[in-house]
Design a protein around this motif. Sequence first.
Motif, mmCIF file in Angstrom:
data_model
loop_
_atom_site.group_PDB
_atom_site.id
_atom_site.type_symbol
_atom_site.label_atom_id
_atom_site.label_comp_id
_atom_site.label_asym_id
_atom_site.label_seq_id
_atom_site.Cartn_x
_atom_site.Cartn_y
_atom_site.Cartn_z
ATOM 1 N N UNK A 152 9.830 10.950 8.791
ATOM 2 C CA UNK A 152 11.168 11.486 8.554
ATOM 3 C C UNK A 152 11.968 10.614 7.596
ATOM 4 N N UNK A 153 11.848 9.307 7.762
ATOM 5 C CA UNK A 153 12.633 8.411 6.909
ATOM 6 C C UNK A 153 12.197 8.517 5.451
ATOM 7 N N UNK A 154 10.906 8.667 5.220
ATOM 8 C CA UNK A 154 10.411 8.799 3.848
ATOM 9 C C UNK A 154 10.944 10.075 3.209
ATOM 10 N N UNK A 155 10.992 11.158 3.977
ATOM 11 C CA UNK A 155 11.546 12.411 3.464
ATOM 12 C C UNK A 155 13.006 12.237 3.074
ATOM 13 N N UNK A 156 13.783 11.612 3.958
ATOM 14 C CA UNK A 156 15.197 11.392 3.664
ATOM 15 C C UNK A 156 15.364 10.526 2.426
ATOM 16 N N UNK A 157 14.548 9.506 2.321
ATOM 17 C CA UNK A 157 14.614 8.597 1.172
ATOM 18 C C UNK A 157 14.320 9.343 -0.130
ATOM 19 N N UNK A 158 13.296 10.187 -0.115
ATOM 20 C CA UNK A 158 12.923 10.927 -1.329
ATOM 21 C C UNK A 158 14.011 11.922 -1.738
ATOM 22 N N UNK A 159 14.557 12.640 -0.762
ATOM 23 C CA UNK A 159 15.617 13.605 -1.066
ATOM 24 C C UNK A 159 16.847 12.913 -1.635
ATOM 25 N N UNK A 160 17.241 11.791 -1.039
ATOM 26 C CA UNK A 160 18.422 11.088 -1.516
ATOM 27 C C UNK A 160 18.194 10.471 -2.890
ATOM 28 N N UNK A 161 16.959 10.049 -3.150
ATOM 29 C CA UNK A 161 16.647 9.520 -4.477
ATOM 30 C C UNK A 161 16.805 10.606 -5.540
ATOM 31 N N UNK A 162 16.505 11.855 -5.164
ATOM 32 C CA UNK A 162 16.617 12.966 -6.105
ATOM 33 C C UNK A 162 18.049 13.482 -6.208
ATOM 34 N N UNK A 163 18.755 13.552 -5.079
ATOM 35 C CA UNK A 163 20.087 14.144 -5.058
ATOM 36 C C UNK A 163 21.199 13.153 -5.360
ATOM 37 N N UNK A 164 20.951 11.884 -5.063
ATOM 38 C CA UNK A 164 21.989 10.877 -5.253
ATOM 39 C C UNK A 164 22.672 10.552 -3.936
ATOM 40 N N UNK A 165 23.096 9.295 -3.770
ATOM 41 C CA UNK A 165 23.708 8.870 -2.512
ATOM 42 C C UNK A 165 25.193 9.206 -2.448
ATOM 43 N N UNK A 166 25.566 10.079 -1.531
ATOM 44 C CA UNK A 166 26.961 10.301 -1.186
ATOM 45 C C UNK A 166 27.010 10.855 0.231
#
Length: 303
Positions: A152-166
């Motif tokens: 789960x953490x890897x999925x979240x990390x990948x999505x945030x890397x693509x979408x940007x942190x906010x």
Amino acid sequence: MTDTTADPLDPSTTTLGPASAKAVAVAARGTRPPWRLLLRKPTFLVGAAVLLFWIVCAIFGHAIAPYNPLAQQLLGTNAAPSGAHWFGTDPLGRDVLSRVIVGARSILIIAPLATILGTVLGTALGLAMGYFGGTFDLISSRFVEAVLALPSFILAFLFLAALGPNTLNLILVIGLVFTPLIARTVRAAVLTERHMDYVPAARLLGENPARLMFGEVLPNVMPAILVEFTVRLGYAVFTVATLSFLGFGVQPPTADWGADIAANYANLAAGYWWQVLFPALAIASLVIAVILVSDSIEQVLAS
């Protein structure tokens, strides 16, 4: 020839976590939890007290904090804990205690909202999978399996890397990552509940499927959903803090526990331990508080 392949999402063959398994069992029995017993559990009272403390800090943090968490005092950088600054100061002279108090706000906004989002989506998906079954359940189950195959953490990390942190992206990503986990538990509970006498009886009486699913089945699987929500909330707190530590959460100079640990981690070698210890203790206390509350609720539901 009979197909003997086990369905990984069937409640009889699925390996659920301890909380999820007990929640499903409680939902299947259809018990009504004696909530008054919660007030007799010391673990619940301690966890609720700590949780309430951080909620108060999140709401009234700026009024409670002794200093402005963003105010820099360049003549008082890296000051050790003292009467003037109970938790010391950071490399910019900002009061660590004030940043810990105000830093509760971001994590107590993101984690609960993300958990609520994941619970709502997971409940809806799990209800539909368990109630309708057939092709829809088969396709949805395979999708859930595919998602759960990745950490789960890897999925979240990948999505945030693509979408940007906010903040909004954090809520959406963590909520979506939790959705298949919650859907699996709800599906297992619904599959058990679907064989209860009231379900076929309601169908024979012409009960609307949506009304039957949300008005009859959903209330009977609420114990499973409640336990799953409290468990995921603890994971959400830890996930938000970890992502902030890695730079994918709330961005500086906003007070945030994970971001402050990341910003001051290198200062441990210089002996400035207070800059990391107190935000870390704040994270640990909140996670433990949620776990204590979750375990107490689980025990009451299972009693």
